[in-house]
Design a protein around this motif. Sequence first.
Motif, PDB file in Angstrom:
ATOM      1  N   LEU A  12       0.836  -1.199   0.000  1.00  0.00           N
ATOM      2  CA  LEU A  12       0.000   0.000   0.000  1.00  0.00           C
ATOM      3  C   LEU A  12       0.875   1.255   0.000  1.00  0.00           C
ATOM      4  CD1 LEU A  12      -2.726   1.417   0.177  1.00  0.00           C
ATOM      5  CD2 LEU A  12      -2.618   1.147   2.661  1.00  0.00           C
ATOM      6  N   GLY A  13       1.949   1.241   0.803  1.00  0.00           N
ATOM      7  CA  GLY A  13       2.857   2.381   0.815  1.00  0.00           C
ATOM      8  C   GLY A  13       3.492   2.628  -0.541  1.00  0.00           C
ATOM      9  N   LEU A  14       3.894   1.558  -1.217  1.00  0.00           N
ATOM     10  CA  LEU A  14       4.479   1.703  -2.552  1.00  0.00           C
ATOM     11  C   LEU A  14       3.460   2.266  -3.537  1.00  0.00           C
ATOM     12  CD1 LEU A  14       6.541  -1.604  -2.809  1.00  0.00           C
ATOM     13  CD2 LEU A  14       7.434   0.707  -2.434  1.00  0.00           C
ATOM     14  N   ALA A  15       2.217   1.820  -3.432  1.00  0.00           N
ATOM     15  CA  ALA A  15       1.181   2.325  -4.332  1.00  0.00           C
ATOM     16  C   ALA A  15       0.948   3.822  -4.123  1.00  0.00           C
ATOM     17  CB  ALA A  15      -0.116   1.552  -4.117  1.00  0.00           C
ATOM     18  N   SER A  59      -6.876  -1.764 -14.975  1.00  0.00           N
ATOM     19  CA  SER A  59      -6.342  -1.382 -13.661  1.00  0.00           C
ATOM     20  C   SER A  59      -5.407  -0.182 -13.752  1.00  0.00           C
ATOM     21  CB  SER A  59      -5.596  -2.559 -13.028  1.00  0.00           C
ATOM     22  OG  SER A  59      -6.482  -3.632 -12.779  1.00  0.00           O
ATOM     23  N   GLN A  60      -5.781   0.872 -13.035  1.00  0.00           N
ATOM     24  CA  GLN A  60      -4.863   1.998 -12.882  1.00  0.00           C
ATOM     25  C   GLN A  60      -3.763   1.654 -11.881  1.00  0.00           C
ATOM     26  OE1 GLN A  60      -6.743   5.597 -11.504  1.00  0.00           O
ATOM     27  NE2 GLN A  60      -5.140   6.906 -12.374  1.00  0.00           N
ATOM     28  N   PHE A  61      -4.096   0.799 -10.904  1.00  0.00           N
ATOM     29  CA  PHE A  61      -3.120   0.253  -9.951  1.00  0.00           C
ATOM     30  C   PHE A  61      -3.179  -1.266 -10.056  1.00  0.00           C
ATOM     31  CE2 PHE A  61      -4.097   4.405  -8.285  1.00  0.00           C
ATOM     32  CZ  PHE A  61      -2.898   4.871  -7.780  1.00  0.00           C
ATOM     33  N   LEU A  62      -2.043  -1.886 -10.316  1.00  0.00           N
ATOM     34  CA  LEU A  62      -1.979  -3.332 -10.462  1.00  0.00           C
ATOM     35  C   LEU A  62      -0.995  -3.888  -9.434  1.00  0.00           C
ATOM     36  CD1 LEU A  62      -2.900  -5.784 -12.208  1.00  0.00           C
ATOM     37  CD2 LEU A  62      -0.814  -5.435 -13.547  1.00  0.00           C
ATOM     38  N   PHE A  63      -1.492  -4.713  -8.529  1.00  0.00           N
ATOM     39  CA  PHE A  63      -0.669  -5.334  -7.498  1.00  0.00           C
ATOM     40  C   PHE A  63      -0.372  -6.776  -7.913  1.00  0.00           C
ATOM     41  CE2 PHE A  63      -2.921  -1.968  -5.314  1.00  0.00           C
ATOM     42  CZ  PHE A  63      -1.986  -1.456  -4.418  1.00  0.00           C
ATOM     43  N   VAL A  64       0.898  -7.121  -8.015  1.00  0.00           N
ATOM     44  CA  VAL A  64       1.311  -8.476  -8.359  1.00  0.00           C
ATOM     45  C   VAL A  64       1.628  -9.202  -7.057  1.00  0.00           C
ATOM     46  CG1 VAL A  64       2.867  -9.910  -9.704  1.00  0.00           C
ATOM     47  CG2 VAL A  64       2.224  -7.635 -10.541  1.00  0.00           C
ATOM     48  N   LEU A  65       0.762 -10.154  -6.689  1.00  0.00           N
ATOM     49  CA  LEU A  65       0.794 -10.790  -5.374  1.00  0.00           C
ATOM     50  C   LEU A  65       0.909 -12.306  -5.459  1.00  0.00           C
ATOM     51  CD1 LEU A  65      -2.201  -8.741  -3.894  1.00  0.00           C
ATOM     52  CD2 LEU A  65       0.220  -8.153  -3.766  1.00  0.00           C
ATOM     53  N   ALA A  66       1.079 -12.845  -6.641  1.00  0.00           N
ATOM     54  CA  ALA A  66       1.066 -14.289  -6.840  1.00  0.00           C
ATOM     55  C   ALA A  66       2.401 -14.910  -6.453  1.00  0.00           C
ATOM     56  CB  ALA A  66       0.750 -14.613  -8.294  1.00  0.00           C
ATOM     57  N   THR A  67       2.346 -16.118  -5.903  1.00  0.00           N
ATOM     58  CA  THR A  67       3.559 -16.876  -5.657  1.00  0.00           C
ATOM     59  C   THR A  67       4.065 -17.461  -6.963  1.00  0.00           C
ATOM     60  OG1 THR A  67       4.550 -18.533  -4.214  1.00  0.00           O
ATOM     61  CG2 THR A  67       2.449 -19.111  -5.235  1.00  0.00           C
ATOM     62  N   ALA A  68       5.308 -17.931  -6.970  1.00  0.00           N
ATOM     63  CA  ALA A  68       5.889 -18.518  -8.177  1.00  0.00           C
ATOM     64  C   ALA A  68       5.466 -19.975  -8.287  1.00  0.00           C
ATOM     65  CB  ALA A  68       7.410 -18.417  -8.127  1.00  0.00           C
ATOM     66  N   ALA A  79      -0.450   3.670 -15.857  1.00  0.00           N
ATOM     67  CA  ALA A  79      -0.779   2.707 -14.803  1.00  0.00           C
ATOM     68  C   ALA A  79       0.378   2.564 -13.832  1.00  0.00           C
ATOM     69  CB  ALA A  79      -1.131   1.359 -15.419  1.00  0.00           C
ATOM     70  N   ARG A  80       0.037   2.154 -12.610  1.00  0.00           N
ATOM     71  CA  ARG A  80       1.027   1.929 -11.549  1.00  0.00           C
ATOM     72  C   ARG A  80       1.043   0.441 -11.207  1.00  0.00           C
ATOM     73  NH1 ARG A  80      -0.079   7.388 -12.761  1.00  0.00           N
ATOM     74  NH2 ARG A  80       0.964   8.754 -11.262  1.00  0.00           N
ATOM     75  N   LEU A  81       2.215  -0.182 -11.261  1.00  0.00           N
ATOM     76  CA  LEU A  81       2.365  -1.605 -10.964  1.00  0.00           C
ATOM     77  C   LEU A  81       3.224  -1.777  -9.717  1.00  0.00           C
ATOM     78  CD1 LEU A  81       3.024  -4.510 -13.408  1.00  0.00           C
ATOM     79  CD2 LEU A  81       4.531  -4.226 -11.431  1.00  0.00           C
ATOM     80  N   VAL A  82       2.731  -2.581  -8.784  1.00  0.00           N
ATOM     81  CA  VAL A  82       3.435  -2.867  -7.529  1.00  0.00           C
ATOM     82  C   VAL A  82       3.729  -4.360  -7.478  1.00  0.00           C
ATOM     83  CG1 VAL A  82       3.309  -2.822  -5.009  1.00  0.00           C
ATOM     84  CG2 VAL A  82       2.306  -0.951  -6.349  1.00  0.00           C
ATOM     85  N   ALA A 131       6.305   1.853 -11.839  1.00  0.00           N
ATOM     86  CA  ALA A 131       6.358   0.585 -11.117  1.00  0.00           C
ATOM     87  C   ALA A 131       7.144   0.741  -9.820  1.00  0.00           C
ATOM     88  CB  ALA A 131       6.989  -0.509 -11.983  1.00  0.00           C
ATOM     89  N   ALA A 132       6.780  -0.097  -8.853  1.00  0.00           N
ATOM     90  CA  ALA A 132       7.525  -0.241  -7.603  1.00  0.00           C
ATOM     91  C   ALA A 132       7.829  -1.720  -7.434  1.00  0.00           C
ATOM     92  CB  ALA A 132       6.721   0.283  -6.417  1.00  0.00           C
TER      93      ALA A 132
END
Length: 352
Positions: A126-129, A218-227, A247-250, A274-275
């Motif tokens: 959230l802070g990075l976004a 998505s204007q904000f895209l959070f990548v949260l998936a495991t490998a 767009a913003r990617l985290v 991106a962050a």
Amino acid sequence: MGGRPVGDGDGRPAVVVRPAPRRHDDLFAAEVWAELAERFRIIDLTGDDPAADEAALEAALPEVFAIVGQPDLPRERVARAPRLRAVLNVEGNFLPNEDYEACFERGIHVLAAGPAFAQPVAEYALGLALDLARGISREDRAFRAGEEGRVPYGGGQGVLLRHADVGLVGFGNLGRALHPLLAPFQPTIRVFDPWLPPSVLRERGLVPAPLDETVARSQFLFVLATATAENHHLLGPRELALAPPGARLVLVSRAPVVDYDALLARVAAGHLLAAVDVWPREPLPPDHPARRLEGLVLSGHRAGGIPAAFREIGAMVRDDLVLLASGLPPVRLQPAARELIGRYRNRPVSTR
């Protein structure tokens, strides 16, 4: 000191504590450690001699009730531990150094500490976004250089997270921790997670969506998936090109999910910001072009590993060991799923 038992061996279940690369005092508050020592016969293998710790683990196998840590556990080692009931991994990943099938056959609980990291990582994300939305870290750098107010950010203006279109790639531990943090901003949240039925997402007020739609809307895209075996470079050149301009990617989960060459190219071209907290190679080489790239917020795998998370792991281990010793199932750590364990592609923390 490695191999030194805590307690008097009066019939209490034997628990090996070998949490390398961490130490037991990183994980266990004094009162939690004292409670464990009262309920269990602790064999503390957090010494400075790995060979001695390995020998002590081998000696303890015939009597051990639980192993706290992530030592190598091939089938033959599991077979030498007839009383083993649980392996409690405190590193956060299900690693490939264990014969999970041998454990499943014996009914041994294999648990991991991933849930303890979910809240710290979610708050960091959230802070990075917010940084990407308003250019906080860039404004700090400009101010220190005497250039405050002179450098435009993100096309010359910031954006609001409030009422934004948000996408989550993955809705496991991290997504479920981030969701309530986003709620006050009243966004529309689309989720791509092929391991969940749409009904699970709809029950939480989320919009299940295919990957392409999630990225494109998505204007904000959070990548949260495991490998996993299936999602290597899930976000490649084609998918990243779908993101709307600005767009913003985290990225805070696992590096293999994203094609970094494609991501950095999109950032360099000004198509998105991106962050990034996780990298294919860590530490990042000093001459890596990402270090000089505008529009990129850099972080060195710092999102989850804070003292509060480590102490939460200790409390979770304590709680689940007490339940197991009482003949009850564990409820706090994450159990390995037989259907999924062979699909993870995680690496140990010390070699990321």
